[in-house]
Motif scaffolding. Structure first.
Motif, PDB file in Angstrom:
ATOM      1  N   LEU A   1       0.818  -1.213   0.000  1.00 16.03           N
ATOM      2  CA  LEU A   1       0.000   0.000   0.000  1.00 16.03           C
ATOM      3  C   LEU A   1       0.855   1.268   0.000  1.00 16.03           C
ATOM      4  O   LEU A   1       0.443   2.300  -0.536  1.00 16.03           O
ATOM      5  CB  LEU A   1      -0.952   0.001   1.198  1.00 16.03           C
ATOM      6  N   LYS A   2       2.058   1.209   0.603  1.00 15.39           N
ATOM      7  CA  LYS A   2       2.955   2.367   0.594  1.00 15.39           C
ATOM      8  C   LYS A   2       3.562   2.609  -0.780  1.00 15.39           C
ATOM      9  O   LYS A   2       3.946   3.731  -1.111  1.00 15.39           O
ATOM     10  CB  LYS A   2       4.073   2.182   1.630  1.00 15.39           C
ATOM     11  N   GLU A   3       3.669   1.563  -1.603  1.00 17.31           N
ATOM     12  CA  GLU A   3       4.265   1.682  -2.929  1.00 17.31           C
ATOM     13  C   GLU A   3       3.292   2.207  -3.980  1.00 17.31           C
ATOM     14  O   GLU A   3       3.708   2.528  -5.086  1.00 17.31           O
ATOM     15  CB  GLU A   3       4.805   0.318  -3.380  1.00 17.31           C
ATOM     16  N   LEU A   4       2.020   2.306  -3.643  1.00 15.12           N
ATOM     17  CA  LEU A   4       1.019   2.777  -4.601  1.00 15.12           C
ATOM     18  C   LEU A   4       1.152   4.281  -4.822  1.00 15.12           C
ATOM     19  O   LEU A   4       1.442   5.031  -3.899  1.00 15.12           O
ATOM     20  CB  LEU A   4      -0.393   2.459  -4.104  1.00 15.12           C
ATOM     21  N   GLN A   5       0.928   4.696  -6.060  1.00 20.73           N
ATOM     22  CA  GLN A   5       0.936   6.121  -6.394  1.00 20.73           C
ATOM     23  C   GLN A   5      -0.445   6.490  -6.918  1.00 20.73           C
ATOM     24  O   GLN A   5      -0.994   5.805  -7.785  1.00 20.73           O
ATOM     25  CB  GLN A   5       2.003   6.406  -7.449  1.00 20.73           C
ATOM     26  N   TYR A   6      -0.985   7.578  -6.396  1.00 17.80           N
ATOM     27  CA  TYR A   6      -2.312   8.034  -6.783  1.00 17.80           C
ATOM     28  C   TYR A   6      -2.213   9.355  -7.525  1.00 17.80           C
ATOM     29  O   TYR A   6      -1.346  10.171  -7.248  1.00 17.80           O
ATOM     30  CB  TYR A   6      -3.200   8.224  -5.547  1.00 17.80           C
ATOM     31  N   LYS A   7      -3.165   9.550  -8.451  1.00 14.70           N
ATOM     32  CA  LYS A   7      -3.237  10.808  -9.182  1.00 14.70           C
ATOM     33  C   LYS A   7      -4.711  11.119  -9.395  1.00 14.70           C
ATOM     34  O   LYS A   7      -5.473  10.249  -9.832  1.00 14.70           O
ATOM     35  CB  LYS A   7      -2.522  10.645 -10.532  1.00 14.70           C
ATOM     36  N   ALA A   8      -5.120  12.331  -9.061  1.00 13.07           N
ATOM     37  CA  ALA A   8      -6.510  12.739  -9.241  1.00 13.07           C
ATOM     38  C   ALA A   8      -6.626  13.544 -10.526  1.00 13.07           C
ATOM     39  O   ALA A   8      -5.841  14.459 -10.783  1.00 13.07           O
ATOM     40  CB  ALA A   8      -6.967  13.574  -8.060  1.00 13.07           C
ATOM     41  N   VAL A   9      -7.591  13.159 -11.357  1.00  9.97           N
ATOM     42  CA  VAL A   9      -7.827  13.849 -12.632  1.00  9.97           C
ATOM     43  C   VAL A   9      -9.322  14.113 -12.772  1.00  9.97           C
ATOM     44  O   VAL A   9     -10.142  13.551 -12.039  1.00  9.97           O
ATOM     45  CB  VAL A   9      -7.316  13.015 -13.833  1.00  9.97           C
ATOM     46  N   LYS A  10      -9.665  14.945 -13.731  1.00 13.85           N
ATOM     47  CA  LYS A  10     -11.075  15.247 -13.962  1.00 13.85           C
ATOM     48  C   LYS A  10     -11.780  14.019 -14.511  1.00 13.85           C
ATOM     49  O   LYS A  10     -11.267  13.315 -15.368  1.00 13.85           O
ATOM     50  CB  LYS A  10     -11.224  16.420 -14.928  1.00 13.85           C
ATOM     51  N   SER A  11     -12.971  13.785 -13.994  1.00 11.59           N
ATOM     52  CA  SER A  11     -13.758  12.633 -14.378  1.00 11.59           C
ATOM     53  C   SER A  11     -14.466  12.902 -15.700  1.00 11.59           C
ATOM     54  O   SER A  11     -14.803  14.046 -16.017  1.00 11.59           O
ATOM     55  CB  SER A  11     -14.784  12.354 -13.279  1.00 11.59           C
ATOM     56  N   SER A  12     -14.688  11.856 -16.479  1.00  9.59           N
ATOM     57  CA  SER A  12     -15.368  12.030 -17.765  1.00  9.59           C
ATOM     58  C   SER A  12     -16.863  11.825 -17.588  1.00  9.59           C
ATOM     59  O   SER A  12     -17.327  11.355 -16.554  1.00  9.59           O
ATOM     60  CB  SER A  12     -14.820  11.021 -18.773  1.00  9.59           C
ATOM     61  N   GLY A  13     -17.617  12.145 -18.610  1.00  8.70           N
ATOM     62  CA  GLY A  13     -19.055  11.912 -18.605  1.00  8.70           C
ATOM     63  C   GLY A  13     -19.844  13.093 -18.075  1.00  8.70           C
ATOM     64  O   GLY A  13     -19.303  14.143 -17.742  1.00  8.70           O
ATOM     65  N   PRO A  14     -21.181  12.920 -17.970  1.00 10.79           N
ATOM     66  CA  PRO A  14     -22.035  14.011 -17.510  1.00 10.79           C
ATOM     67  C   PRO A  14     -21.841  14.300 -16.025  1.00 10.79           C
ATOM     68  O   PRO A  14     -21.332  13.486 -15.296  1.00 10.79           O
ATOM     69  CB  PRO A  14     -23.442  13.482 -17.777  1.00 10.79           C
ATOM     70  N   GLY A  15     -22.263  15.461 -15.597  1.00 12.48           N
ATOM     71  CA  GLY A  15     -22.134  15.817 -14.194  1.00 12.48           C
ATOM     72  C   GLY A  15     -22.254  17.304 -13.968  1.00 12.48           C
ATOM     73  O   GLY A  15     -22.262  17.767 -12.849  1.00 12.48           O
ATOM     74  N   GLY A  16     -22.317  18.059 -15.037  1.00 13.08           N
ATOM     75  CA  GLY A  16     -22.525  19.496 -14.908  1.00 13.08           C
ATOM     76  C   GLY A  16     -21.332  20.215 -14.326  1.00 13.08           C
ATOM     77  O   GLY A  16     -20.184  19.824 -14.506  1.00 13.08           O
ATOM     78  N   GLN A  17     -21.604  21.282 -13.585  1.00 10.08           N
ATOM     79  CA  GLN A  17     -20.555  22.163 -13.072  1.00 10.08           C
ATOM     80  C   GLN A  17     -19.615  21.441 -12.111  1.00 10.08           C
ATOM     81  O   GLN A  17     -18.414  21.652 -12.141  1.00 10.08           O
ATOM     82  CB  GLN A  17     -21.209  23.351 -12.369  1.00 10.08           C
ATOM     83  N   HIS A  18     -20.159  20.548 -11.288  1.00 10.83           N
ATOM     84  CA  HIS A  18     -19.328  19.837 -10.314  1.00 10.83           C
ATOM     85  C   HIS A  18     -18.239  19.018 -11.016  1.00 10.83           C
ATOM     86  O   HIS A  18     -17.078  19.058 -10.627  1.00 10.83           O
ATOM     87  CB  HIS A  18     -20.198  18.932  -9.445  1.00 10.83           C
ATOM     88  N   ALA A  19     -18.625  18.282 -12.062  1.00  7.56           N
ATOM     89  CA  ALA A  19     -17.671  17.423 -12.773  1.00  7.56           C
ATOM     90  C   ALA A  19     -16.652  18.247 -13.546  1.00  7.56           C
ATOM     91  O   ALA A  19     -15.525  17.805 -13.757  1.00  7.56           O
ATOM     92  CB  ALA A  19     -18.412  16.492 -13.713  1.00  7.56           C
ATOM     93  N   ASN A  20     -17.046  19.437 -13.964  1.00  5.59           N
ATOM     94  CA  ASN A  20     -16.156  20.261 -14.773  1.00  5.59           C
ATOM     95  C   ASN A  20     -15.089  20.980 -13.959  1.00  5.59           C
ATOM     96  O   ASN A  20     -14.090  21.432 -14.495  1.00  5.59           O
ATOM     97  CB  ASN A  20     -16.966  21.296 -15.564  1.00  5.59           C
ATOM     98  N   LYS A  21     -15.299  21.115 -12.646  1.00  2.64           N
ATOM     99  CA  LYS A  21     -14.338  21.902 -11.859  1.00  2.64           C
ATOM    100  C   LYS A  21     -13.606  21.098 -10.787  1.00  2.64           C
ATOM    101  O   LYS A  21     -12.724  21.621 -10.133  1.00  2.64           O
ATOM    102  CB  LYS A  21     -15.033  23.110 -11.218  1.00  2.64           C
ATOM    103  N   THR A  22     -13.963  19.825 -10.590  1.00  2.00           N
ATOM    104  CA  THR A  22     -13.288  19.039  -9.557  1.00  2.00           C
ATOM    105  C   THR A  22     -12.642  17.791 -10.152  1.00  2.00           C
ATOM    106  O   THR A  22     -13.153  17.202 -11.094  1.00  2.00           O
ATOM    107  CB  THR A  22     -14.285  18.581  -8.470  1.00  2.00           C
ATOM    108  N   ALA A  23     -11.523  17.396  -9.575  1.00  2.00           N
ATOM    109  CA  ALA A  23     -10.804  16.203 -10.018  1.00  2.00           C
ATOM    110  C   ALA A  23     -11.176  15.053  -9.090  1.00  2.00           C
ATOM    111  O   ALA A  23     -10.558  14.852  -8.051  1.00  2.00           O
ATOM    112  CB  ALA A  23      -9.307  16.458  -9.995  1.00  2.00           C
ATOM    113  N   THR A  24     -12.231  14.305  -9.459  1.00  2.00           N
ATOM    114  CA  THR A  24     -12.709  13.237  -8.587  1.00  2.00           C
ATOM    115  C   THR A  24     -12.257  11.845  -9.037  1.00  2.00           C
ATOM    116  O   THR A  24     -12.291  10.913  -8.252  1.00  2.00           O
ATOM    117  CB  THR A  24     -14.240  13.246  -8.495  1.00  2.00           C
ATOM    118  N   ARG A  25     -11.853  11.695 -10.274  1.00  2.00           N
ATOM    119  CA  ARG A  25     -11.382  10.401 -10.755  1.00  2.00           C
ATOM    120  C   ARG A  25      -9.987  10.140 -10.183  1.00  2.00           C
ATOM    121  O   ARG A  25      -9.128  11.009 -10.223  1.00  2.00           O
ATOM    122  CB  ARG A  25     -11.327  10.398 -12.275  1.00  2.00           C
ATOM    123  N   VAL A  26      -9.775   8.941  -9.658  1.00  2.00           N
ATOM    124  CA  VAL A  26      -8.487   8.606  -9.056  1.00  2.00           C
ATOM    125  C   VAL A  26      -7.827   7.504  -9.885  1.00  2.00           C
ATOM    126  O   VAL A  26      -8.441   6.476 -10.155  1.00  2.00           O
ATOM    127  CB  VAL A  26      -8.657   8.142  -7.597  1.00  2.00           C
TER     128      VAL A  26
END
Length: 133
Positions: free
Chosen positions: A7-32
């Motif tokens: 678990l310590k060797e894992l690397q995470y990166k947050a990016v913008k999620s694809s698909g519908p979702g309106g303003q929330h999806a367009n301004k937050t990076a929820t996809r990990v």
């Protein structure tokens, strides 16, 4: 396999999620996106590395890095937990040894039962024939 080191060797990166979702999806990076370098890992042995590389070839790139992602939730933290759980399940599944299948022969009773059912079906079909022919 040492899960704590893994678990310590894992690397995470947050990016913008694809698909519908309106303003929330367009301004937050929820996809990990999770990255795990299989070949340079210290948490797994050489035998386990070989087994993982063989079983998860479709998910591992040329550099030997396993990549997974999650965008099921609107929360980045929830997606991080989901992708981590999926990763651990996938690794455990790849490391599980499959029992070899033992060949068996049909019993005498099962052979007789099969032959009797064939005979019965044959008689049923022959009784449907036109007697004039």
């Amino acid at each position: 396999m040492d899960e704590a080191i893994l678990l310590k060797e894992l690397q995470y990166k947050a990016v913008k999620s694809s698909g519908p979702g309106g303003q929330h999806a367009n301004k937050t990076a929820t996809r990990v996106e999770l990255s795990f370098d299989v070949e340079n890992s210290e948490a797994i042995s050489e035998n386990e590395k070989a087994r993982i590389l063989r079983k998860l070839t479709g998910r591992i790139n040329k550099e030997g890095v396993l990549k997974m992602s999650s965008q099921d939730s609107r929360s980045q933290l929830a997606n991080k937990q989901l992708v981590t759980d999926d990763f651990l399940a996938e690794i455990k599944k790849a490391l599980k040894k499959v029992k070899p299948r033992k060949k068996t022969k049909p019993t005498k009773a099962s052979k007789l039962k099969r032959l009797q059912s064939k005979k019965k079906k044959s008689e049923l079909k022959s009784s449907r024939k036109n007697p004039l022919k």
